[in-house]
Design a protein around this motif. Structure first.
Motif: not given
Length: 466
Positions: A1-3, A321-323, A328-337, A386-390
Motif C-alpha cells: 500500500m502506498s500513501e 500491519i499484516l503486509r 519483514g518490517g516494523n510499522i510505526v503509526l502516526g498519532v497527533g495529540p 504469512v509470517t513465521e518464527d522458528a
C-alpha cells in the motif's frame, strides 16, 4: 500500500545506495547493533507522535513556515502573507497550553493497543522544543510561555518516564533543521526555503555555531532522559554535503550514553542510519530494504492533529500491519495529540480496536520475521498473509470470507506442517487431513483477519498463546 501523493512534498526519499547489516561489521559498535536490531525487529509496532505549536491552529506540522513549500499552505494558509504567517506562528508558543497532558494515560492506551515503542517529537523544524533545553529559550519550559507553569513542564521528560513505567520503550524524534535558530535562518523577513539561508561553505563560522548547537541538543536528549530505544533524526536535507553535521565525534559520545539505542539518521544512508524508514508506503516485495526497516504510516492524512481529519479504518490499519510484518518490517503509526495534550477519540478507538485484535493474534506478529518474497507472493495469490518464527507459520486471510477448506500444499512451505490451531484464547486445534487440507470453522467468517498457527514438523505439537 502506498500513501504517497503529489500534494505533500515533505516525504523524503533515500539519498544513498543500499547498505546491509554486514556493512557495519567494520565498526566497533557492530556487536551492540546486532543485539539492538534483534530487539527492534521483535517489537513490530510503534507509534510516532507529532506534537507542537502547529497543533494550536491544527495545521500540517510546521511546513507552512518554508516559503518554498507552497504545498503546505495550499488553499488555506495560516496567514495571508508570509511575513505575518511567520510572526504569528512563532507567537503560537504563547498559546500552547497542554494543561490536560497525562502521559500515564497515553502509556496505558498504548499498552492496551499492543504498542511496543513510542517516539515523541522533541523538536520539529520550527525549533520549538518539548523538553528543557539549555541551548534555546524557544522551549516549552520558557517562563514567558504558559506551558512553563504546569507542574511538570518538561513534556518529553514526563513522556519517557511514563512509557518506561508501562513497559513501552520511549524514543526521541528530533529535527536537525531549526528554522527559529538564527544561525540557520536569519530573522530578517526575507523568504526562506527549508535549507539554511546561506551556504555553510561561505560562512563556516556561522555554520559551526549551528553544528555545535545540534550536537549539544542531541547530547541533552541522549544524556538526560534515561534509556531510549531510538534517536529518530528528521530533516534529511541537513547532514548532507551541503550542510554537513560532523557526526563522527558526536555519535561516539552518544553511544557511550545510550549503548542500546538505535540511531536513525533517516534518508542519509551510511553509518548513522541504523534502520531505514519508508514513509507512507510499504515496500514492494521485489525491492525490499536491505537494512532493518520500519514503514511510517499516519492514522490520518497528517502526522499532527488536524481537526476533522480523515481517519483510516481498522480494517485498513490491520491489513497494512499484516503486509508490513509479512515482508519483514516494523510499522510505526502516526498519532497527533491535540494541543491540550489529549488524544482525540478517533485515535483512541482505532488503537483500542488494534489492541483487541492483537490480544487474539499477537503471537503471529511480535517476534516473527518476514517470509521469503516468493512465499509472500504465492500466499498473496491464494489470498493470505504469512509470517513465521522458528517453529511456526502464521496465516491471516486477506479476504473477508475465508474458505471452509484450505489446501496447505498450495503454499509450498519449505517445512512440512504437523498441525494447526486458531490463534486466540481458545487455542482450538484445526483438523489437518493427510492430504494437507486444513478444515476451517464457519465462525472464522465473522472475525477480522483471524490468525491460524501452523506448526513446522520439527517444532512439536500445535499451540497458540498470547
Amino acid at each position: 500500500m502506498s500513501e504517497q501523493d503529489s500534494e505533500r512534498q515533505d516525504i523524503e526519499q533515500a539519498k544513498a545506495g543500499p547498505l546491509t547489516p554486514a556493512d557495519f561489521a567494520q565498526y566497533p559498535e557492530y556487536s551492540a547493533l546486532k543485539k539492538n536490531w534483534h530487539w527492534f525487529q521483535n517489537q513490530k509496532i510503534g507509534v510516532l507522535l507529532h506534537w507542537g505549536l502547529y497543533t494550536v491552529p491544527g495545521m500540517v506540522e510546521s511546513w507552512q513556515l518554508s516559503d518554498e513549500d507552497t504545498w503546505a499552505r495550499g488553499n488555506k494558509p495560516f496567514r495571508p502573507n508570509m511575513r505575518q504567517l511567520k510572526r504569528d506562528y512563532w507567537g503560537l508558543a504563547t498559546q500552547f497550553v497542554p494543561d490536560h497532558y497525562d502521559p500515564d494515560a497515553w502509556a496505558r492506551l498504548f499498552k492496551e493497543a499492543g504498542i511496543r515503542y513510542a517516539i515523541l517529537t522533541t523538536k520539529h523544524h520550527d525549533g520549538f522544543t518539548l523538553y528543557d533545553t539549555a541551548l534555546s529559550d524557544f522551549k516549552v519550559t520558557n517562563p514567558d510561555y504558559p506551558a512553563a507553569h504546569l507542574q511538570q513542564p518538561d513534556l518529553f521528560g514526563r513522556f519517557t518516564t511514563a512509557m518506561r513505567a508501562a513497559g513501552v520503550m520511549p524514543g526521541a524524534y528530533y529535527s536537525k533543521a531549526d528554522w527559529h535558530y538564527p544561525d540557520y535562518w536569519r530573522h530578517d523577513g526575507l523568504p526562506k526555503g527549508r535549507h539554511a539561508d546561506y551556504l555553510p561553505s561561505e560562512d563556516p563560522q556561522r555554520w559551526q555555531r549551528f553544528v555545535d548547537f545540534v550536537h549539544q541538543q542531541l547530547l541533552e536528549i541522549s544524556g538526560n532522559y534515561g534509556p531510549l530505544g531510538m534517536l529518530w533524526l528528521d530533516a534529511g536535507w541537513v547532514g548532507n554535503q551541503r550542510e554537513p553535521l560532523d557526526f563522527d565525534p558526536l555519535m561516539a559520545q552518544i553511544r557511550k550514553l545510550q549503548p542500546e539505542m538505535l540511531i536513525v539518521d533517516r534518508t542519509i544512508g551510511g553509518r548513522y542510519e541504523e534502520y531505514v524508514t519508508p514513509e507512507r508506503q510499504v515496500p514492494d516485495p521485489d525491492h525490499l530494504p536491505t537494512m532493518p526497516w520500519e514503514s511510517n504510516i499516519p492514522l490520518t492524512h497528517d502526522w499532527g492533529y488536524v481537526p476533522h481529519g480523515q481517519y483510516k479504518s481498522i480494517e485498513t490499519v490491520i491489513a497494512t500491519i499484516l503486509r508490513v510484518v509479512s515482508l519483514g518490517g516494523n510499522i510505526v503509526l502516526g498519532v497527533g495529540p491535540k494541543v491540550d495534550g489529549t488524544i482525540a477519540p478517533p485515535y483512541r478507538k482505532l488503537l483500542r480496536q488494534l489492541g483487541a485484535w492483537l490480544q487474539l493474534n499477537g503471537q503471529g506478529i511480535y517476534g516473527t520475521r518476514g517470509v521469503q518474497p516468493s512465499l509472500f507472493k504465492r500466499a498473496a495469490q491464494l489470498g493470505w498473509f504469512v509470517t513465521e518464527d522458528a517453529g511456526h507459520y502464521y496465516l491471516f486471510p486477506q479476504m473477508t470470507v475465508p474458505p471452509r477448506q484450505l489446501d496447505l500444499k498450495r503454499f509450498d512451505f519449505p517445512e512440512a506442517i504437523s498441525g494447526a490451531a486458531l490463534l486466540g484464547r481458545t487455542q482450538a486445534s484445526l483438523p489437518l487431513a493427510p492430504t494437507g487440507c486444513l478444515g476451517l470453522p464457519g465462525g472464522l467468517r465473522q472475525q477480522l483477519y483471524p490468525g491460524i498457527v501452523c506448526v513446522k514438523a520439527t517444532a512439536g505439537t500445535p499451540e497458540a498463546s498470547n
